[in-house]
Design a protein around this motif. Structure first.
Motif, PDB file in Angstrom:
ATOM      1  N   ILE A 176      32.613  46.417  33.205  1.00 21.93           N
ATOM      2  CA  ILE A 176      33.827  46.345  34.020  1.00 21.93           C
ATOM      3  C   ILE A 176      34.485  47.713  34.032  1.00 21.93           C
ATOM      4  O   ILE A 176      34.353  48.499  33.090  1.00 21.93           O
ATOM      5  CB  ILE A 176      34.821  45.268  33.522  1.00 21.93           C
ATOM      6  N   ASP A 177      35.177  47.987  35.136  1.00 25.15           N
ATOM      7  CA  ASP A 177      35.802  49.289  35.321  1.00 25.15           C
ATOM      8  C   ASP A 177      37.307  49.154  35.052  1.00 25.15           C
ATOM      9  O   ASP A 177      38.062  48.692  35.916  1.00 25.15           O
ATOM     10  CB  ASP A 177      35.538  49.758  36.759  1.00 25.15           C
ATOM     11  N   THR A 178      37.727  49.550  33.853  1.00 26.93           N
ATOM     12  CA  THR A 178      39.143  49.374  33.487  1.00 26.93           C
ATOM     13  C   THR A 178      40.042  50.425  34.147  1.00 26.93           C
ATOM     14  O   THR A 178      41.243  50.411  33.952  1.00 26.93           O
ATOM     15  CB  THR A 178      39.343  49.397  31.956  1.00 26.93           C
ATOM     16  N   ARG A 179      39.438  51.323  34.963  1.00 25.24           N
ATOM     17  CA  ARG A 179      40.287  52.253  35.740  1.00 25.24           C
ATOM     18  C   ARG A 179      40.807  51.544  36.995  1.00 25.24           C
ATOM     19  O   ARG A 179      41.862  51.863  37.513  1.00 25.24           O
ATOM     20  CB  ARG A 179      39.495  53.502  36.163  1.00 25.24           C
ATOM     21  N   LEU A 180      40.039  50.563  37.471  1.00 22.86           N
ATOM     22  CA  LEU A 180      40.441  49.834  38.682  1.00 22.86           C
ATOM     23  C   LEU A 180      41.606  48.886  38.385  1.00 22.86           C
ATOM     24  O   LEU A 180      42.515  48.721  39.202  1.00 22.86           O
ATOM     25  CB  LEU A 180      39.241  49.054  39.237  1.00 22.86           C
TER      26      LEU A 180
END
Ligand SMILES: NC(=O)c1ccc[n+]([C@@H]2O[C@H](COP(=O)([O-])OP(=O)(O)OC[C@H]3O[C@@H](n4cnc5c(N)ncnc54)[C@H](OP(=O)(O)O)[C@@H]3O)[C@@H](O)[C@H]2O)c1
Length: 336
Positions: A115-119
Motif C-alpha cells: 500500500i502507498d501511504t503517501r496517497l
C-alpha cells in the motif's frame, strides 16, 4: 520475539463475550525461504467477523475453535526471505488478530499487497481505500446502479461502508438520505459528508422521516442493517427500485431466526429487485475503485472517518462496539 494472538475459544451465542476468546502468546519462529514476517500495525474490525465465528455455511469458511481470529489489516515487513517484499514495505493483508504474521509472500489466503501511504494515511487504507470502500463502490455502482436525480437511501450511514456509499451517490448527482443512530452521527453525515438529510432511527420515527425526506420515493436502498428498517424502506420504494443487500447487522447476534422482510411484496408491485453482493467478487477490479476513490479523496470531494481503538488487548471489547453503535466511522484497532 513474542506474538500476542486472539484465538476463538467458543462459538458465541448472541453478542460475543470475553470468554469466547483466548489470548495466547507464542514465540515468533524462524523464516523459511519465500516467507516474510509482518509486524501488524492496524487491524480492521468488521461486522462480518461475527458471522465468521458461527459454524455455518457462508461465502467463506468459519474460523475454527482454537484458530487465530481472521482479520484484515496493515503491517510492515520486518524480515524477508522473499524477493517479492523488502524490509520496510507497508502491506495490506489477512494478518489475523495478532501482533506478527508469518508466512509465504505469495500466500493466496493472506493476499499480501503493497500500500502507498503517501496517497492516504494507513487507516484510510482500511476504510475508503480498503474493503469497506470497495464494498461501497461496487455495491452502489454495480448493484444499486443509481442515476443522477434519483433518491438513494443508505442505512449505517455514519459507518465505514455507509459513509462512502452516501458520498459516492452525491458525487453522482443523487439525492442522498442516510439512516443512523443518534443526532451526533446524523449531524456528521449531513454537515461533514454532505448528505441531503439523515434520519435518526434511535431518536425519531423512520417511517415519518422517509416520508418527509423522500417525497419522490426511494430508487436505491443500500441496506447495511436489515430488520425493521429494511421493512420500512420497502414501503417507500419506486417502480424498478434496486435494493442492495450488503449486510444486516441488526440480525447478526440474533439467538432466534433472522427476521426477513415482511413487506417483500412491494418488490412485486414495484417490479423492483433485491440483490446480494459480496465484495470479494470484485477483487480483480479493486484497483479501479482505489484510483477513483483516491482521486476524490485527494481533491477533498469525499472524506474518510475512522475510529481508532488502541491496543490489541482491547480486541474483544472493541469488536462489540460495532453491534452497539459505539464506533463513529470505520472501526480500527491499532496494534503497534
Ligand atoms: N457484503 C459485503 O461484501 C460487505 C462488506 C463489508 C461490510 N458489509 C456489511 O455492511 C454493513 C456495515 O458494515 P461496516 O463495516 O460499514 O460497519 P459500520 O457501519 O462501520 O459499523 C456498524 C454500525 O452498524 C450500526 N448498527 C449496529 N447495530 C444496529 C442495529 N441493531 N440496527 C441498526 N444499525 C445498527 C451502528 O451504527 P448506528 O450507531 O448508526 O446504529 C454501527 O456503528 C454490515 O452489515 C456489514 O456486515 C458487507
Amino acid at each position: 520475539m513474542e506474538n500476542t494472538q486472539f484465538r476463538l475459544a467458543a462459538r458465541p451465542v448472541g453478542l460475543p463475550k470475553d470468554s469466547d476468546w483466548q489470548m495466547t502468546k507464542e514465540p515468533v519462529r524462524e523464516l523459511a525461504d519465500g516467507e516474510v514476517l509482518v509486524k501488524t500495525r492496524y487491524l480492521s474490525l468488521d461486522p462480518a467477523m461475527r458471522g465468521w465465528m458461527n459454524d455455518a455455511k457462508s461465502y467463506i469458511r468459519p474460523v475454527g475453535i482454537g484458530e487465530v481470529m481472521r482479520a484484515g489489516g496493515l503491517g510492515e515487513v520486518v524480515a524477508s526471505r522473499s524477493p517479492r517484499f523488502a524490509v520496510g514495505d507497508q502491506l495490506g493483508g489477512g494478518f489475523g488478530v495478532q501482533q506478527y504474521w508469518i508466512g509465504a509472500a505469495d500466500d493466496r489466503h493472506a493476499g499480501l499487497h503493497k500500500i502507498d501511504t503517501r496517497l492516504a494515511p494507513p487507516t484510510t487504507w482500511l476504510n475508503t481505500l480498503g474493503m469497506p470502500g470497495m464494498t461501497a463502490y461496487f455495491g452502489l455502482l454495480e448493484v444499486g446502479q443509481p442515476k443522477a436525480g434519483e433518491t438513494v437511501v443508505v442505512s449505517g450511514a455514519a459507518g465505514a461502508v455507509g459513509q462512502t456509499v452516501g458520498q459516492l451517490a452525491k458525487q453522482l448527482g443523487c439525492r442522498v438520505i442516510g439512516i443512523a443512530g443518534g443526532k451526533e452521527k446524523c449531524d456528521f453525515v449531513v454537515d461533514e459528508l454532505g448528505f441531503d438529510a439523515c434520519i435518526d432511527y434511535k431518536g425519531g420515527d423512520v417511517r415519518a422521516g422517509l416520508k418527509e425526506h423522500c417525497p419522490n420515493g426511494v430508487d436505491v436502498y443500500f441496506d447495511n442493517v436489515g430488520g425493521d428498517i429494511l421493512d420500512l424502506v420497502l414501503t417507500r420504494i419506486n417502480l424498478k427500485a434496486r435494493i442492495v443487500v450488503c449486510g444486516a447487522i441488526s440480525q447478526y447476534n440474533n439467538t432466534t431466526a433472522v427476521k426477513g422482510p415482511a413487506n417483500y411484496l412491494s418488490l412485486l408491485v414495484n417490479r423492483a429487485r433485491m440483490e446480494g453482493m459480496v465484495v470479494f467478487d470484485y477483487a480483480d477490479r479493486y484497483h479501479v475503485a482505489v484510483a477513483a476513490l483516491g482521486k476524490w479523496l485527494q481533491e477533498g470531494k469525499i472524506k474518510s472517518r475512522e475510529d481508532v481503538v488502541q491496543g490489541i488487548e482491547k480486541f474483544p471489547q472493541a469488536l462489540t462496539m460495532l453491534f452497539e453503535g459505539k464506533n463513529f466511522g470505520k472501526l480500527v484497532l491499532q496494534v503497534a
